[in-house]
Design an enzyme around this catalytic site. Structure first.
Site, short mmCIF file in Angstrom:
data_model
loop_
_atom_site.label_atom_id
_atom_site.label_comp_id
_atom_site.label_asym_id
_atom_site.label_seq_id
_atom_site.Cartn_x
_atom_site.Cartn_y
_atom_site.Cartn_z
N SER A 13 0.96 -1.07 0.14
CA SER A 13 0.10 -0.06 0.04
C SER A 13 0.91 1.35 0.13
CB SER A 13 -0.98 0.05 1.11
OG SER A 13 -0.28 0.28 2.38
N ASN A 14 2.00 1.11 0.68
CA ASN A 14 2.94 2.34 0.40
C ASN A 14 3.50 2.54 -1.02
OD1 ASN A 14 3.43 3.72 3.21
ND2 ASN A 14 3.16 1.64 3.86
N ARG A 65 22.64 -13.94 3.18
CA ARG A 65 22.13 -12.62 3.02
C ARG A 65 23.23 -11.76 2.10
NH1 ARG A 65 21.68 -8.19 7.42
NH2 ARG A 65 22.87 -9.29 8.53
N MET A 90 10.44 -6.73 4.46
CA MET A 90 10.86 -7.25 5.83
C MET A 90 11.82 -8.06 5.88
SD MET A 90 8.47 -6.21 7.46
CE MET A 90 6.80 -5.57 7.61
N ARG A 91 13.14 -7.44 5.53
CA ARG A 91 14.35 -8.18 5.67
C ARG A 91 15.26 -7.07 6.07
NH1 ARG A 91 15.86 -12.54 2.58
NH2 ARG A 91 17.90 -11.85 2.69
N ILE A 92 16.59 -7.59 6.74
CA ILE A 92 17.37 -6.65 7.41
C ILE A 92 18.52 -6.68 6.04
CG2 ILE A 92 19.41 -6.20 8.91
CD1 ILE A 92 17.49 -7.66 10.97
N ASN A 107 13.26 4.32 4.74
CA ASN A 107 12.62 3.45 5.16
C ASN A 107 11.17 4.16 5.72
OD1 ASN A 107 11.54 0.73 5.89
ND2 ASN A 107 12.28 0.86 7.92
N HIS A 109 8.61 3.15 8.92
CA HIS A 109 8.14 2.52 9.96
C HIS A 109 6.95 2.72 10.91
CE1 HIS A 109 9.42 -0.52 13.09
NE2 HIS A 109 8.92 0.37 13.77
N SER A 136 7.11 6.90 11.24
CA SER A 136 8.39 7.59 11.05
C SER A 136 9.11 7.18 9.69
CB SER A 136 9.54 6.93 12.18
OG SER A 136 9.09 7.11 13.41
N LEU A 144 19.37 -1.54 13.30
CA LEU A 144 18.01 -1.86 12.91
C LEU A 144 17.17 -0.51 13.36
CD1 LEU A 144 15.80 -3.84 11.77
CD2 LEU A 144 15.77 -4.63 14.56
N ASP A 145 16.26 -0.09 12.15
CA ASP A 145 15.43 0.99 12.39
C ASP A 145 16.03 2.00 13.13
OD1 ASP A 145 13.32 -0.47 11.02
OD2 ASP A 145 12.96 -1.39 12.92
N GLU A 174 0.80 6.78 6.92
CA GLU A 174 2.24 6.60 6.21
C GLU A 174 1.92 7.03 4.99
OE1 GLU A 174 3.70 2.45 8.10
OE2 GLU A 174 2.42 2.25 6.57
C1 GAR Z 1 3.98 -0.45 6.59
O1 GAR Z 1 3.15 -0.44 7.96
C2 GAR Z 1 5.33 -0.42 6.96
O2 GAR Z 1 5.62 0.80 8.06
C3 GAR Z 1 5.76 -1.58 7.74
O3 GAR Z 1 5.29 -2.58 6.91
C4 GAR Z 1 3.90 -2.25 6.58
C5 GAR Z 1 3.93 -2.28 4.96
O4 GAR Z 1 2.58 -2.18 4.38
N1 GAR Z 1 6.90 -1.72 7.84
C6 GAR Z 1 7.83 -2.13 8.98
O5 GAR Z 1 7.22 -2.66 9.77
C7 GAR Z 1 9.25 -2.21 8.69
N2 GAR Z 1 9.88 -2.53 10.10
P1 GAR Z 1 2.38 -2.08 3.06
O6 GAR Z 1 2.94 -3.44 2.26
O7 GAR Z 1 1.12 -2.20 2.79
O8 GAR Z 1 3.11 -0.87 2.34
#
Ligand code: GAR
Length: 203
Positions: A13-14, A65, A90-92, A107, A109, A136, A144-145, A174
């Site tokens: 969605s972002n 990695r 969702m990977r470091i 990123n 968050h 954020s 990390l973050d 977001e």
């Molecule tokens: C979002 O809420 C983003 O902030 C989070 O994953 C979601 C992805 O949503 N990211 C984290 O938690 C990173 N640590 P989306 O796929 O709908 O954009």
């Protein structure tokens, strides 16, 4: 125009918010590549629908990695990427990746960092019982973050909030905040000074 790569793992969605912002001409940048580490991520469907170049890169095809990240870096360099945007990726990312795009990785968050780092920012904040949480947007560094924060905005947590109801408000915020931060970025209005991101305001 700056070339953006958007890295996703899930719903995207972002990614969609960024696509919409570019399409409306609000964000003046070129989305050169959408990359997902999950074959079934809806982000890939969104990229396809928007007519963007997209690729699925499976981490399972690599022994570790760093070799995966080396492959990603190669792909990003081929597409002449200026900025790498993590949008629910969702990977470091490894130090190798970060070194190759120093201060060029952003990123989003779903909490007010440095609180509630990790992959469950919304649920962790809710379970902790905070009265205020938020979103954020930050540069990515080796922690990390933990990179310098570009924009942050808060949201009040209601007594009867569930993970679902709070998520709706977090995501809405977001989708506003990420494109806003990217506008500042591509316009060259951000400077990092120690841990602080200084924002040049347009006159
Ligand atoms: C979002 O809420 C983003 O902030 C989070 O994953 C979601 C992805 O949503 N990211 C984290 O938690 C990173 N640590 P989306 O796929 O709908 O954009």
């Amino acid at each position: 125009m700056k070339n953006l790569a958007i890295l996703c793992s899930g719903f995207g969605s972002n990614l969609q918010a960024i696509i919409n912002s570019v399409k409306k001409g609000k964000l003046k940048a070129n989305i050169a590549l959408v990359l997902s580490d999950k074959v079934d991520s809806y982000a890939l469907v969104r990229a396809k629908k928007a007519g963007l170049l997209f690729v699925f890169a499976s981490p399972d095809a690599f022994p570790d990695r760093e070799s995966y990240d080396k492959y990603l870096v190669k792909k990003l360099k081929v597409s002449k990427i200026d900025y790498v945007l993590l949008a629910g990726f969702m990977r470091i990312v490894s130090p190798y990746f970060i070194d190759n795009f120093k201060n060029k990785i952003i990123n989003i968050h779903p909490s007010l960092l440095p609180a509630f780092k990790g992959t469950k920012g919304i649920v962790d904040a809710l379970n902790y019982g905070v009265k205020v949480t938020g979103v954020s947007v930050h540069f990515v560094n080796e922690q990390l973050d933990g990179g310098p924060i570009i924009l942050q905005e808060s949201i009040k947590v209601k007594d009867d909030d569930t993970a679902e109801t709070l998520s709706v408000r977090v995501h809405k915020l977001e989708h506003k905040l990420y494109p806003q931060a990217l506008k500042l970025l591509v316009a060259g209005n951000l400077t990092i000074k120690n841990r602080k991101v200084l924002i040049k305001t347009e006159k």
